[in-house]
Design an enzyme around this catalytic site. Structure first.
Site, short mmCIF file in Angstrom:
data_model
loop_
_atom_site.label_atom_id
_atom_site.label_comp_id
_atom_site.label_asym_id
_atom_site.label_seq_id
_atom_site.Cartn_x
_atom_site.Cartn_y
_atom_site.Cartn_z
N LYS A 1 -22.53 -5.67 -34.45
CA LYS A 1 -23.08 -5.29 -35.76
C LYS A 1 -21.97 -4.76 -36.67
O LYS A 1 -21.02 -4.13 -36.20
CB LYS A 1 -24.17 -4.23 -35.55
CG LYS A 1 -24.98 -3.90 -36.80
CD LYS A 1 -26.06 -2.88 -36.45
CE LYS A 1 -26.90 -2.46 -37.66
NZ LYS A 1 -27.91 -1.45 -37.30
N SER B 1 -32.32 -2.43 -38.80
CA SER B 1 -31.25 -2.98 -39.61
C SER B 1 -30.35 -3.95 -38.87
O SER B 1 -29.51 -4.61 -39.47
CB SER B 1 -30.40 -1.84 -40.19
OG SER B 1 -29.80 -1.07 -39.17
N GLY C 1 -30.80 4.08 -35.29
CA GLY C 1 -31.02 5.44 -35.78
C GLY C 1 -32.46 5.64 -36.22
O GLY C 1 -32.92 6.76 -36.39
N GLY C 2 -33.16 4.51 -36.43
CA GLY C 2 -34.56 4.55 -36.82
C GLY C 2 -35.27 3.27 -36.38
O GLY C 2 -36.00 2.66 -37.16
N GLY C 3 -34.99 2.86 -35.15
CA GLY C 3 -35.60 1.64 -34.62
C GLY C 3 -34.78 0.39 -34.86
O GLY C 3 -35.25 -0.72 -34.62
N SER C 4 -33.53 0.53 -35.30
CA SER C 4 -32.76 -0.62 -35.78
C SER C 4 -32.33 -1.59 -34.70
O SER C 4 -31.88 -2.69 -35.03
CB SER C 4 -31.53 -0.13 -36.56
OG SER C 4 -31.92 0.47 -37.76
#
Length: 606
Positions: free
Chosen positions: A204, A280, A301-304
């Site tokens: 990534k 993301s 960090g939030g489901g990425s």
């Protein structure tokens, strides 16, 4: 006069009285010219803050953060009680070489004969495993250089698509050929570095992969931050012989759940090119789902990692916070984010995870992680599976955009209980809305801290409109808001640690919906769609705010053929348990896997 609210101490909350409340996000869905105009208004002095105050009031954010007395002390990093030993595991040497850990992981896997899969062309669709590649290389059926040429051809063909939908942001064919040639020579000499030698992986764009720049899918980050070496996790994989294809596309700075990126083009879902991959980590999930790479590294960090893995029909692991080093990533000093692997199977996740794991020195001191373990899947684990207690909060589990999602996940649980006798225990998780608010304040403040100086220096206006919208929200949070969020964090941790006294894992759908359609008007300027974000993030927050390990595993498809994922959340440091359950679910649900519309068989080059 503002009415002050007071929370009961978490230990005194009567869980039997907790009623589930459906989350309703009040925010406009905007694309195109209207969105661009809205952002410019939002960034104006006086007017912008007034709009943001109104939106936060409508969503009861200020009421929680500023008008509520929260009795718990703040918890700025996850803090865990002593952990019970997981049964039937193999302990990995965190201080040993990555190749030796991969060898230990290989011994954990169930018996498998790659030659049968290679010879039998009548088998239904399946992804090639890392063990398939290793067999093909060692038997001389194909070389890493031959596979590299096929991958290069696919990537270059993808770059010519109109409108652009790139899987990669940074790609150097000569560099890929160089790595592949070195791997080919090792196989010819009979000296591969590990079973990962010659395996193609993409990284990534917010993780350092030298000599590629790390842009975070922005147009400017590489101007202010130079990449001088690999990230720690990348370096560990490189020592095992991994071939890195390049830097994968993503939602700019990770500030989004769809994968939309007007800067370079939006990556499309391999199962339905008119739909989002999820974000993301959009590029990593899509490149694995399309068969081009065996695995990828994303950040979560939030489901990425979990969201795009679910929407693209692959497996995504979010390890415990602190289990892997974040050194060499754009968000290397946060408290919610990890670097995690994405692959087409649980066993490939285990091999990549074994190579990359290892806590940083500071996290070993502050978090006191237990030794990393993997489940011994090579042994009969039916007794262990049968003794597992599975927690399910039914009202939350069923709060999805379409019942096809919850029904398919329910079917997977029924198969699991029928096959292994696992016990399903009904649980209640209080204050889910409060957990989401604490998470957005935490991750938002950390994102702001990491790029604010450059944004204030004039780079911010070069960001996408949805990033700029997020930055306006994040700037509206005060120091007192941040402290309140960390007080909530401690409350939520208390509830979960109490729940884990009764169950071993918590299961949910990974996302509350399948892959959403891409509005054509969103391709040029992006969009803001908080209702979609709410459905995509509905079940993933505990893994980040509390640092718990979680994994998404495919369990089937909706009527449109779009993938659905089941999420398994574990106790602190219990990666082995969630990998064991995910492997069992995969065995029970994997037979019906569908070939994505955009799929490339890069192993059978003939």
């Amino acid at each position: 006069m503002v009415k002050k609210l007071e929370m009961l101490p978490a230990k005194d909350v009567d869980l039997s009285s907790v009623k589930y409340e459906h989350e309703v996000v009040k925010a406009p869905h905007l694309t195109g010219f209207v969105f661009r105009f809205f952002v410019r208004i939002l960034e104006l002095p006086l007017i912008g803050p007034a709009i943001m105050t109104h939106l936060k009031k409508d969503n009861k954010i200020d009421q929680l953060l500023r008008h509520t007395v929260i009795p718990e002390g703040p918890m700025f990093k996850p803090e865990y009680p002593p952990r019970e030993t997981e049964p039937g595991v193999v302990v990995l040497d965190e201080d040993g070489s990555p190749a030796s850990r991969v060898e230990s992981a290989l011994k954990c896997l169930p018996q498998y004969d790659p030659s049968k899969s290679w010879e039998d062309s009548s088998l239904p669709f399946r992804y090639w495993k890392i063990r398939d590649y290793a067999h093909a290389y060692r038997s001389g059926k194909v070389t890493p250089s031959m596979v590299a040429e096929r991958i290069i051809s696919v990537i270059e063909e993808n770059c010519r698509i109109k409108p652009p939908a790139p899987l990669l942001i940074s790609f150097d064919a000569a560099e890929v050929r160089k790595q592949a040639a070195a791997s080919t020579q090792r196989f010819e000499a009979g000296n591969p570095l590990s079973i990962l030698d010659g395996i193609f992986i993409t990284i990534k764009d917010d993780i350092d992969l030298y000599p590629h720049p790390s842009k975070g899918a922005s147009t400017w980050m590489h101007e202010v931050r130079t990449v001088k070496e690999d990230a720690v996790c990348v370096s560990r994989l490189r020592s095992c012989g991994v071939i890195f294809v390049g830097k994968a596309n993503m939602h700019e700075f990770g500030m989004g759940t769809t994968g939309n990126n007007p800067n370079y083009g939006t990556t499309r879902n391999p199962h339905a090119p008119d739909r989002y991959t999820g974000g993301s980590s959009s590029g990593p999930a899509a490149i694995v789902a399309s068969g081009i790479c065996s695995a990828a590294l994303g950040t979560d960090g939030g489901g990425s990692v979990r969201i795009p893995s679910s929407l693209c029909g692959v497996v995504g692991l979010k390890s415990n916070y602190g289990r892997t080093s974040m050194q060499g990533s754009l968000c290397d000093s946060g408290t919610v984010e990890i670097i995690g692997p994405i692959a087409s199977s649980v066993e490939d996740i285990m091999l990549v995870y074994a190579a990359m794991l290892g806590a940083s020195p500071e996290n070993r001191i502050s978090l006191r992680p237990s030794p990393p373990c993997l489940p011994a899947l090579s042994l009969d684990d039916s007794d262990i599976l049968g003794s597992l207690r599975i927690g399910k909060y039914t009202a939350w589990f069923n709060d999805v955009h379409s019942t096809e999602v919850s029904d398919k996940c329910e079917d997977a649980l029924n198969l699991l209980t029928k096959a292994h006798g696992c016990e399903i225990i009904e649980i209640v998780i209080p204050e889910l809305h409060e957990m989401r608010t604490a998470h957005v304040v935490s991750i938002g403040s950390e994102c702001l801290s990491s790029i604010n100086a450059d944004c204030e220096d004039g780079k911010g206006v070069k960001s996408t409109y949805d990033t700029r919208t997020s930055m306006v929200l994040f700037r509206s949070f005060t120091a007192a808001d941040y402290i309140a969020a960390q007080r909530i964090r401690r409350r939520i941790m208390h509830y979960h640690m109490e729940i884990f006294k009764k169950v071993d894992i918590i299961v949910t759908p990974t996302t509350g919906m399948t892959a959403p359609k891409i509005p054509p008007s969103a391709l040029q300027s992006g969009e803001t769609d908080m209702q979609t974000t709410a459905y995509l993030m509905r079940f993933i927050i505990a893994g980040n705010l509390l640092g718990l390990p979680a994994i998404s595993v495919p369990v089937g498809y909706d009527k449109s053929g779009l993938p659905i994922g089941l999420q398994v959340i574990g106790r602190p440091w219990a990666e082995a348990t969630i990998l064991r359950i995910a492997s069992a679910v995969e065995r029970l649900c994997g037979e019906s896997k569908k070939r994505p519309l955009q799929y490339h068989d890069v192993l059978r080059t003939n």
